[in-house]
Motif scaffolding. Structure first.
Motif, PDB file in Angstrom:
ATOM      1  N   ILE A  80     -32.494  34.735 -16.989  1.00  0.00           N
ATOM      2  CA  ILE A  80     -33.831  35.258 -16.693  1.00  0.00           C
ATOM      3  C   ILE A  80     -34.765  35.008 -17.874  1.00  0.00           C
ATOM      4  N   LYS A  81     -34.255  35.222 -19.090  1.00  0.00           N
ATOM      5  CA  LYS A  81     -35.076  34.981 -20.290  1.00  0.00           C
ATOM      6  C   LYS A  81     -35.460  33.509 -20.405  1.00  0.00           C
ATOM      7  N   ALA A  82     -34.606  32.643 -19.845  1.00  0.00           N
ATOM      8  CA  ALA A  82     -34.890  31.196 -19.882  1.00  0.00           C
ATOM      9  C   ALA A  82     -35.753  30.754 -18.710  1.00  0.00           C
ATOM     10  N   GLY A  83     -36.156  31.696 -17.873  1.00  0.00           N
ATOM     11  CA  GLY A  83     -37.063  31.383 -16.781  1.00  0.00           C
ATOM     12  C   GLY A  83     -36.405  31.047 -15.459  1.00  0.00           C
ATOM     13  N   VAL A  84     -35.093  31.303 -15.331  1.00  0.00           N
ATOM     14  CA  VAL A  84     -34.382  31.011 -14.089  1.00  0.00           C
ATOM     15  C   VAL A  84     -34.404  32.235 -13.178  1.00  0.00           C
ATOM     16  N   GLU A  85     -34.674  32.013 -11.917  1.00  0.00           N
ATOM     17  CA  GLU A  85     -34.589  33.109 -10.940  1.00  0.00           C
ATOM     18  C   GLU A  85     -33.116  33.405 -10.679  1.00  0.00           C
ATOM     19  N   VAL A  86     -32.766  34.686 -10.640  1.00  0.00           N
ATOM     20  CA  VAL A  86     -31.361  35.092 -10.522  1.00  0.00           C
ATOM     21  C   VAL A  86     -31.213  36.139  -9.422  1.00  0.00           C
ATOM     22  N   TRP A  87     -30.168  35.967  -8.615  1.00  0.00           N
ATOM     23  CA  TRP A  87     -29.798  36.997  -7.635  1.00  0.00           C
ATOM     24  C   TRP A  87     -28.388  37.457  -7.971  1.00  0.00           C
ATOM     25  N   ILE A  88     -28.262  38.735  -8.329  1.00  0.00           N
ATOM     26  CA  ILE A  88     -26.959  39.335  -8.570  1.00  0.00           C
ATOM     27  C   ILE A  88     -26.669  40.296  -7.425  1.00  0.00           C
ATOM     28  N   SER A  89     -25.731  39.940  -6.583  1.00  0.00           N
ATOM     29  CA  SER A  89     -25.343  40.830  -5.488  1.00  0.00           C
ATOM     30  C   SER A  89     -24.331  41.842  -6.011  1.00  0.00           C
ATOM     31  N   ASN A  90     -24.168  42.925  -5.286  1.00  0.00           N
ATOM     32  CA  ASN A  90     -23.232  43.956  -5.747  1.00  0.00           C
ATOM     33  C   ASN A  90     -22.560  44.640  -4.565  1.00  0.00           C
ATOM     34  N   HIS A  91     -22.240  43.848  -3.545  1.00  0.00           N
ATOM     35  CA  HIS A  91     -21.614  44.406  -2.351  1.00  0.00           C
ATOM     36  C   HIS A  91     -20.144  44.732  -2.634  1.00  0.00           C
ATOM     37  N   ARG A  92     -19.660  45.845  -2.096  1.00  0.00           N
ATOM     38  CA  ARG A  92     -18.301  46.306  -2.406  1.00  0.00           C
ATOM     39  C   ARG A  92     -17.494  46.692  -1.175  1.00  0.00           C
ATOM     40  N   SER A  93     -18.005  46.396   0.000  1.00  0.00           N
ATOM     41  CA  SER A  93     -17.339  46.810   1.231  1.00  0.00           C
ATOM     42  C   SER A  93     -17.224  45.633   2.190  1.00  0.00           C
ATOM     43  N   VAL A  94     -16.427  45.809   3.234  1.00  0.00           N
ATOM     44  CA  VAL A  94     -16.310  44.781   4.268  1.00  0.00           C
ATOM     45  C   VAL A  94     -17.666  44.570   4.936  1.00  0.00           C
ATOM     46  N   GLU A  95     -18.344  45.650   5.256  1.00  0.00           N
ATOM     47  CA  GLU A  95     -19.676  45.535   5.849  1.00  0.00           C
ATOM     48  C   GLU A  95     -20.622  44.798   4.897  1.00  0.00           C
ATOM     49  N   GLY A  96     -20.475  45.071   3.596  1.00  0.00           N
ATOM     50  CA  GLY A  96     -21.311  44.426   2.610  1.00  0.00           C
ATOM     51  C   GLY A  96     -21.074  42.929   2.538  1.00  0.00           C
ATOM     52  N   ILE A  97     -19.810  42.495   2.694  1.00  0.00           N
ATOM     53  CA  ILE A  97     -19.500  41.065   2.681  1.00  0.00           C
ATOM     54  C   ILE A  97     -20.157  40.372   3.866  1.00  0.00           C
ATOM     55  N   VAL A  98     -20.052  40.990   5.024  1.00  0.00           N
ATOM     56  CA  VAL A  98     -20.662  40.404   6.226  1.00  0.00           C
ATOM     57  C   VAL A  98     -22.175  40.319   6.055  1.00  0.00           C
TER      58      VAL A  98
END
Length: 266
Positions: A80-98
Motif C-alpha cells: 500500500i505504501k508503494a501505491g499498490v491496491e490491496v485486498w486482504i480477505s478474512n473469511h473463516r467459514s464455509v459460507e465465507g469461502i463460497v
C-alpha cells in the motif's frame, strides 16, 4: 474490465481465478501454491505466507494484490505504501469461502461464472451433508493443525467435518480465528474428550501418526487404540478456497465413512 495484473499472495485466489478462466490476469503467486499444478510452471513466485519479495512484486507492476488475514498485514502495508491496491480477505467459514468465490469473480468481471461455481460448491456440500445423515453413528473427531504446540482445527475445517458427518471435540476452539487462541493448554484434554478419530493436517510438514500414538497418556484414546489416525494434506484443507470444499471435504467424508463402516457388526 477489472484489474489486469494481479499478484496472489496466497493460494486460494490463484485457484479460484484459474477455475473461473481468468488466470491470464495473474502475474505473480505464492511459493506455497500447489493448485492448480500448472500455476507453478506458468507464474513467478513472489511471496511466502508471512513474507514477500516486495521489489519483485513491484517489478511486475500489479494493479491489485490479493492476500489473506492479519498474518499478511505487514506485506499489505508495504505494498500500500508503494501505491499498490490491496485486498486482504478474512473469511473463516464455509459460507465465507463460497462468498469469497462470488466476490472475487465480481471483482474481475466474471460474476456469472463465479456464481455458477459457487452454486456448484453449495450443491456439492448439500450432497455430502445428505449422505452423512445416513450414518448410524457420528464419530467424535480431534482435528490437529499443528503438533508443537498442539493447535486444534480452524473454523472452516470444523464446519466441513460436521458436514461430512463427524463432531469436532473442540468446537469452542474452532470459533477462534487466530491460531494462538486454539493452542491446547493441556494435551490431556484430548484424552478426556476421547475422540474416535484423530485427523492431522500439519501445515507444511508430514503428519506422524506414530508420534501422536506415543504421546503420554494417549494410549487409551479410542482413535489411538483402534488405529484411527489419519492425515489430510494441508493444501487440501487449510487453504480457505475451493480445494477445501472439494478434495478437502471428500477426504473428510472418506475418513468418517470409513470409520462408520468399520463400526458395522460382522
Amino acid at each position: 474490465m477489472g484489474p489486469q495484473r494481479i499478484v496472489c499472495l496466497t493460494e486460494e485466489p490463484t485457484e479460484t481465478l484459474y477455475l473461473l478462466g481468468e488466470e491470464h490476469r495473474i502475474v505473480g503467486i505464492s511459493g506455497f501454491t500447489v493448485r492448480p499444478p500448472r500455476a507453478r510452471k506458468e507464474k513467478p513466485k513472489v511471496s511466502a505466507f508471512t513474507s514477500a519479495n516486495i521489489d519483485k512484486i513491484l517489478a511486475l507492476k500489479p494493479d491489485l494484490a490479493i492476500g489473506f488475514s492479519d498474518i499478511q498485514a505487514d506485506i499489505a502495508a508495504a505494498l500500500i505504501k508503494a501505491g499498490v491496491e490491496v485486498w486482504i480477505s478474512n473469511h473463516r467459514s464455509v459460507e465465507g469461502i463460497v462468498d469469497y468465490i462470488r466476490r472475487l469473480g465480481a471483482l474481475v468481471g466474471a460474476a456469472s461464472r463465479a456464481d455458477a461455481l459457487a452454486m456448484q460448491m453449495e450443491e456439492r456440500i448439500a450432497t455430502v451433508r445428505a449422505d452423512a445423515e445416513t450414518l448410524e453413528r457420528r464419530p467424535r473427531v480431534y482435528l490437529e493443525e499443528w503438533d508443537d504446540p498442539q493447535i486444534t482445527g480452524i473454523r472452516w475445517v470444523s464446519e466441513l467435518l460436521t458436514i461430512a458427518g463427524g463432531d469436532d471435540i473442540f468446537p469452542e476452539h474452532a470459533a477462534m480465528p487466530l491460531a494462538r487462541d486454539r493452542i491446547l493448554a493441556d494435551p490431556l484434554e484430548v484424552v478426556r474428550r476421547s475422540p474416535d478419530i484423530v485427523i492431522g493436517s500439519w501445515c507444511g510438514k508430514r503428519f506422524r501418526p506414530e508420534h501422536v500414538a506415543a504421546r503420554p497418556g494417549w494410549e487409551n484414546v479410542p482413535a489411538v487404540a483402534n488405529g484411527e489416525l489419519h492425515e489430510i494434506k494441508s493444501p487440501l484443507i487449510l487453504q480457505p478456497g475451493p480445494a477445501a470444499l472439494t478434495d478437502g471435504l471428500d477426504a473428510l467424508s472418506a475418513i468418517v465413512r470409513g470409520w462408520s463402516n468399520r463400526q458395522a457388526p460382522d
